[in-house]
Design an enzyme around this catalytic site. Structure first.
Site, PDB file in Angstrom:
ATOM      1  CB  SER A 218      -2.388 -13.606   3.796  1.00 12.91           C
ATOM      2  OG  SER A 218      -3.232 -13.481   2.668  1.00 12.91           O
ATOM      3  CE1 TYR A 231      -4.634 -18.920   4.575  1.00 14.35           C
ATOM      4  CE2 TYR A 231      -5.452 -16.882   3.606  1.00 14.35           C
ATOM      5  CZ  TYR A 231      -4.431 -17.793   3.813  1.00 14.35           C
ATOM      6  OH  TYR A 231      -3.187 -17.551   3.266  1.00 14.35           O
TER       7      TYR A 231
END
Ligand code: NAD
Ligand code: MG
Length: 326
Positions: A218, A231
């Protein structure tokens, strides 16, 4: 109006017309080349309507429905005869990879959380109608035993395994560490890091030289959002795991790479991935002025899986609308 302008209007119209309509470009001709299009206007840049679904959310119930390439991806045999396992392949980015892999000639096993059956059935039905081999293996990735069995089952049902995509993830936005419960932290670690480790460790002995592992990282691997503490920690870990593992298994002829998406319109975002009231901001501050659609990432997964990129190993590839994160 030119043909190109007409097509742009069609794409934008399809994207914003409402719940029943996918964010997808409608490409009528299967043999037509991909459209020459301005990336700013290829898909909708309209703010998304506020919406929330119970985790893990179904893509078929989103407004608009994300575009995973159902009507647009065309293959050319790049993965003929290959055998792929994709976690989180029911929806979003994983589904776009599944569609692309299948249309490039691969047999694909899809893992998803059991309550995501409707999304998984949708994509399986679509691809099976095209004559592709799709195997559905639902189950909870936070369970170590399930992860180990998943790899064995995929290998047995596909008759081998030479592409592994660790793509499933858990993401919940919270303003402060005070709001991140022990349970949330544990689930985020288990889903995003432990499962990747369990699955990859089990898969490697089954993989022949030429095989490829692709992890979904990400922009948060490099530039963490403050609302994504747990996360982002896992996504940083995934990028490093990718690079370190590549060094280990290069001698076995296995390449390991990662894709690092920016804001992409997927169920993750409507199941707690964004803070309440923020949906209209999603993707708006990228240089391209919009979020991405899963279909726009599929060619990266295909390229990394294919033997064409045989010297690309231990690398992370961005798809983030120009933010310059990676
Ligand atoms: P998505 O919701 O479509 O996919 C996530 C999938 O994870 C779900 O479909 C589900 O099948 C799976 N999953 C989660 N917990 C599970 C569990 N316990 N057991 C089995 N499966 C489980 O959303 P997406 O955005 O396409 O996510 C795919 C990947 O892309 C993730 O790794 C995510 O972190 C990454 N990513 C997404 C974005 C974005 O903006 N959407 C940005 C960067 C990275
Ligand atoms: Mg899903």
């Amino acid at each position: 109006m030119t043909d190109l302008a007409n097509r742009r209007d069609l794409l934008k119209g399809a994207a914003v017309a409402g719940a029943a309509v996918a964010a997808a470009p409608a490409l009528a001709q299967a043999s037509a080349p991909p459209p020459f299009a301005d990336p700013q206007t290829k898909y909708t840049s309209q703010p998304y309507p506020e919406q929330r679904q119970k985790w893990p959310a179904l893509q078929r119930d989103m407004t608009p429905v994300p575009d995973c390439g159902e009507r647009s991806y065309r293959g050319s045999g790049k993965l003929q005869g290959r055998k792929a396992l994709v976690t989180g392949g029911d929806s979003g980015i994983g589904r776009a990879a599944v569609i692309a892999f299948a249309r490039e000639g691969a047999d694909v096993a899809i893992n998803y959380f059991p309550t995501e059956g409707p999304d998984a059935q949708d994509v399986a039905k679509l691809l099976r109608a095209e004559g592709r081999k799709i195997t559905l293996i639902p189950g909870d990735l936070t369970d170590q035993e399930f992860c180990v069995n998943l790899v064995g089952n995929a290998n047995r049902k596909l008759g081998g395994l030479d592409i592994l995509v660790n793509n499933a993830a858990y993401q919940q936005s919270k303003d402060s560490i005070a709001e991140v419960s022990f349970e949330q932290f544990d689930r985020t670690m288990k889903t995003n890091l432990y499962a990747m480790f369990w699955i990859t460790k089990t898969a490697i002995p089954l993989m022949k030289p030429g095989s490829a592992i692709i992890n979904t990282a990400s922009v948060n691997s490099f530039a963490p959002e403050k609302e994504l503490l747990d996360y982002a920690t896992t996504k940083g870990g995934i990028a490093i795991f990718t690079k370190a593992l590549a060094k280990q298994v290069a001698k076995q002829g296995i390449r390991v790479n990662a894709v690092a998406p920016g804001p992409i319109w997927t169920p993750l975002q409507v199941a707690g991935g964004q803070l309440p009231g923020k949906m209209h901001e999603f993707g708006q501050d990228t240089p391209l002025g919009r979020s991405g659609q899963p279909a726009e990432l599929a060619p990266l997964y295909v390229a990394l899986a294919s033997g064409e990129l045989s010297y690309t190993d231990g690398s992370v590839f961005g798809a983030n609308g120009g933010t310059g994160t990676i």
